[in-house]
Scaffold this motif. Structure first.
Motif, short mmCIF file in Angstrom:
data_model
loop_
_atom_site.label_atom_id
_atom_site.label_comp_id
_atom_site.label_asym_id
_atom_site.label_seq_id
_atom_site.Cartn_x
_atom_site.Cartn_y
_atom_site.Cartn_z
N ASN A 1 0.82 -1.21 0.00
CA ASN A 1 0.00 0.00 0.00
C ASN A 1 0.86 1.26 0.00
O ASN A 1 0.53 2.25 -0.64
N ALA A 2 1.96 1.21 0.70
CA ALA A 2 2.85 2.37 0.75
C ALA A 2 3.47 2.65 -0.61
O ALA A 2 3.67 3.79 -1.01
N GLN A 3 3.75 1.58 -1.35
CA GLN A 3 4.38 1.73 -2.66
C GLN A 3 3.38 2.15 -3.74
O GLN A 3 3.72 2.87 -4.66
N ASN A 4 2.16 1.68 -3.65
CA ASN A 4 1.21 1.84 -4.75
C ASN A 4 -0.04 2.65 -4.39
O ASN A 4 -0.95 2.75 -5.20
N GLY A 5 -0.10 3.21 -3.21
CA GLY A 5 -1.35 3.82 -2.79
C GLY A 5 -2.27 2.73 -2.28
O GLY A 5 -1.98 1.55 -2.37
N LYS A 6 -3.44 3.10 -1.75
CA LYS A 6 -4.34 2.11 -1.17
C LYS A 6 -4.80 1.12 -2.22
O LYS A 6 -5.26 1.49 -3.29
N LYS A 7 -4.66 -0.15 -1.89
CA LYS A 7 -4.96 -1.21 -2.83
C LYS A 7 -5.66 -2.34 -2.08
O LYS A 7 -5.24 -2.72 -0.99
N LYS A 8 -6.73 -2.85 -2.64
CA LYS A 8 -7.47 -3.92 -1.99
C LYS A 8 -6.88 -5.28 -2.37
O LYS A 8 -6.84 -5.65 -3.55
N ILE A 9 -6.39 -6.00 -1.37
CA ILE A 9 -5.91 -7.36 -1.56
C ILE A 9 -6.85 -8.28 -0.79
O ILE A 9 -7.18 -8.01 0.37
N PHE A 10 -7.28 -9.37 -1.41
CA PHE A 10 -8.27 -10.26 -0.81
C PHE A 10 -7.60 -11.45 -0.12
O PHE A 10 -6.54 -11.92 -0.55
N ARG A 11 -8.24 -11.92 0.94
CA ARG A 11 -7.75 -13.08 1.68
C ARG A 11 -7.89 -14.37 0.88
O ARG A 11 -7.07 -15.28 0.97
N TYR A 12 -8.99 -14.47 0.13
CA TYR A 12 -9.27 -15.66 -0.66
C TYR A 12 -9.78 -15.23 -2.03
O TYR A 12 -10.23 -14.11 -2.22
N VAL A 13 -9.71 -16.17 -2.97
CA VAL A 13 -10.24 -15.92 -4.30
C VAL A 13 -10.93 -17.19 -4.79
O VAL A 13 -10.47 -18.30 -4.50
N ILE A 14 -12.04 -17.02 -5.49
CA ILE A 14 -12.75 -18.18 -6.05
C ILE A 14 -13.06 -17.91 -7.51
O ILE A 14 -13.45 -16.80 -7.89
N TYR A 15 -12.85 -18.93 -8.34
CA TYR A 15 -13.09 -18.83 -9.78
C TYR A 15 -14.21 -19.77 -10.19
O TYR A 15 -14.24 -20.94 -9.78
N LEU A 16 -15.13 -19.27 -11.02
CA LEU A 16 -16.23 -20.08 -11.49
C LEU A 16 -16.77 -19.52 -12.80
O LEU A 16 -16.48 -18.38 -13.18
N VAL A 17 -17.56 -20.33 -13.50
CA VAL A 17 -18.25 -19.91 -14.72
C VAL A 17 -19.74 -20.15 -14.45
O VAL A 17 -20.25 -21.24 -14.71
N PRO A 18 -20.46 -19.16 -13.91
CA PRO A 18 -21.78 -19.42 -13.34
C PRO A 18 -22.94 -19.52 -14.32
O PRO A 18 -24.02 -19.98 -13.95
N THR A 19 -22.73 -19.09 -15.58
CA THR A 19 -23.82 -19.18 -16.55
C THR A 19 -23.31 -19.90 -17.80
O THR A 19 -22.35 -19.44 -18.43
N TYR A 20 -23.95 -21.03 -18.13
CA TYR A 20 -23.52 -21.89 -19.24
C TYR A 20 -22.06 -22.25 -19.05
O TYR A 20 -21.19 -21.99 -19.90
N SER A 21 -21.81 -22.87 -17.93
CA SER A 21 -20.46 -23.15 -17.47
C SER A 21 -19.64 -23.94 -18.49
O SER A 21 -20.16 -24.79 -19.20
N ASN A 22 -18.37 -23.64 -18.54
CA ASN A 22 -17.39 -24.45 -19.23
C ASN A 22 -16.65 -25.24 -18.16
O ASN A 22 -15.96 -24.63 -17.33
N PRO A 23 -16.89 -26.57 -18.05
CA PRO A 23 -17.36 -27.45 -19.11
C PRO A 23 -18.78 -27.99 -18.98
O PRO A 23 -19.27 -28.65 -19.89
N THR A 24 -19.48 -27.79 -17.87
CA THR A 24 -20.70 -28.56 -17.63
C THR A 24 -21.97 -27.97 -18.22
O THR A 24 -22.99 -28.64 -18.32
N GLY A 25 -21.93 -26.69 -18.59
CA GLY A 25 -23.13 -26.04 -19.10
C GLY A 25 -24.09 -25.60 -18.01
O GLY A 25 -25.21 -25.15 -18.30
N SER A 26 -23.68 -25.68 -16.74
CA SER A 26 -24.55 -25.37 -15.61
C SER A 26 -24.92 -23.89 -15.55
O SER A 26 -24.18 -23.02 -16.03
N ILE A 27 -26.06 -23.62 -14.91
CA ILE A 27 -26.50 -22.25 -14.64
C ILE A 27 -26.75 -22.13 -13.14
O ILE A 27 -27.58 -22.85 -12.59
N TYR A 28 -26.04 -21.25 -12.46
CA TYR A 28 -26.22 -21.07 -11.03
C TYR A 28 -27.40 -20.14 -10.79
O TYR A 28 -27.51 -19.08 -11.42
#
Length: 446
Positions: free
Chosen positions: A177-204
């Motif tokens: 933050n000191a080097q770049n100004g205030k920056k949001k860093i997250f504790r966790y990250v999750i990746y998904l394809v929620p509509t017409y998913s690759n590979p399953t075609g699922s819709i959440y």
């Protein structure tokens, strides 16, 4: 004779809008001077662009998105230009997101979660970003993810974090933050394809999305949703519109509807591209966030600061196709072709594959998931199919790195984006004949 390809994940050449792209390119480049050439927020199409991309392009995308999703401009959910950062497609977008919002090397970002089965090429992006040994697979369940499993894992990672390591990682964040100004860093990250998913075609469902959003706010998770197929809805035959509305709102829409005043960045990024709905060679996409703060952060990385937006010219070509209405006809053409291919695929599976095969007709996007009955080894069957001129993707391709679930034993991802309807029927017939052969072999062995 070229093989029939049910693996390839981009559109067949006949669907790519060559003439529309030529027309839009001419509209952008033929004038010697454009009204926006000397506007710092837009700039000449052949020079370095603004870091977050041209203002008029982002305005076009915002208006198009609100129109397609049927969101009122005055609604909290509405997309606005300041919510967007332009990219050179979803793959670059993923890399940029992880670089700008996570710190796995220091331990501040504790873990990445990836839906399984997953878009297989995303694994390398996470590994490149420093998540080796820090990835957990989360399976789909019902109309969303297995959220009970996810929360159990989150609790275990929270318990593992002792005071000493927390102080160390907090200190590393202070340096950033000191080097770049205030920056949001997250504790966790999750990746998904929620509509017409690759590979399953699922819709959440909306409910499952809201539940995940609540978990994200509770545990400081960044939800990265690849929203690259949701405009390709195949199960809506409404003749009054060229582009049917997607079945669900995107995560940033839902985030904005209920975000608290104290949440300065939100917990969601919609990673979008025009590769699947116009042409992948344009290498143009965008990232949508819950508010302007996170969008600005995504546009502030070193590469953007050096060269500006990575898609200056091509983003203007795409925006011109939005302005002149060409994009809606292009998407309509995609949908018409894909709808026919999806119906032929479903009918062919019913006719030619073994009894007990599990399959649901593709409702949108490019992909669907097919599971053969117990006793059929998809890996071996797919290998033989390739020798007979049919390219399929067995489930082993769609594992999460370091957390496998044996999807290759019986399952196959099927693509309708590249092969014609006639080719699809022929391919499934050959596939079914090979399955019969393996059935005979299994019976003899027993």
């Amino acid at each position: 004779m070229r093989p029939i390809n049910l693996f390839k994940g981009y559109a067949s050449y006949d669907l790519l809008p060559r003439e529309g792209i030529i027309k839009a390119t001419s509209e952008v480049l033929l004038p010697e001077v454009r009204e926006y050439d000397y506007n710092e927020e837009d700039r000449h199409p052949l020079v370095y662009g603004a870091d977050n991309g041209s203002a008029w392009v982002r305005k076009c995308i915002s208006e198009f998105s609100n129109r397609v999703f049927k969101i009122s401009v005055g609604s909290n959910a509405a997309t606005r230009p300041e919510h967007l950062n332009l990219t050179s497609g979803a793959s670059y977008g993923m890399m940029n997101i992880l670089l700008q919002t996570t710190l796995p090397h220091t331990g501040y970002t504790r873990q990445a979660f990836i839906v399984t089965p997953t878009y297989f090429l995303v694994n390398k992006v996470f590994l490149d970003a420093g998540f080796t040994g820090k990835i957990t697979a989360v399976e789909e369940k019902g109309d969303g993810l297995d959220l009970a499993f996810l929360e159990d894992k989150l609790k275990s990672f929270e318990n593992l974090s002792d005071k000493k390591s927390s102080l160390k990682t907090e200190k590393s964040l202070e340096v950033i933050n000191a080097q770049n100004g205030k920056k949001k860093i997250f504790r966790y990250v999750i990746y998904l394809v929620p509509t017409y998913s690759n590979p399953t075609g699922s819709i959440y469902s909306r409910g499952s999305r809201i539940q995940l959003l609540e978990l994200a706010r509770k545990y400081d998770i960044l939800i990265i949703s690849d929203d690259v197929y949701d405009l390709l809805r195949l199960d809506d035959t409404n003749q009054n519109t060229l582009v049917p509305s997607p079945p669900e709102l995107r995560f940033p829409h839902l985030d904005r509807e209920s975000i608290s005043v104290g949440n300065a960045f939100g917990n969601t990024i919609s990673n979008c591209t025009f590769s699947k709905i116009i042409a992948p060679g344009l290498r143009t996409g965008y990232q949508e966030t819950a508010n302007a703060n996170l969008a600005k952060q995504l546009a502030s990385g070193g590469a953007n600061a050096s060269g500006g937006t990575p898609c200056q010219l091509n983003s203007m070509i795409v925006a011109t196709m939005i302005k002149n209405g060409a994009i809606e006809q292009v998407i309509h053409n995609f949908i018409s072709a894909l709808r026919e291919r999806a119906r032929v695929l479903a009918r062919s599976i019913e006719l030619y594959l073994p009894k007990g095969t599990e399959y649901s007709e593709c409702k949108g996007g490019y992909f669907s998931w097919c599971t053969l009955p117990v006793g059929y080894n998809s890996v071996k069957i797919v290998e033989e199919a390739s020798r007979n001129g049919v390219l399929l993707a067995d489930g082993s391709h769609f594992e999460v790195s370091g957390d496998k679930r044996n999807w290759g034993e019986q399952s196959v991802r099927l693509s309708i984006s590249y092969a014609t309807a006639t080719e699809i029927e022929k391919a499934v017939k050959i596939w079914g004949q090979i399955c019969e052969k393996y059935k005979c072999c299994s019976s003899n062995e027993s």
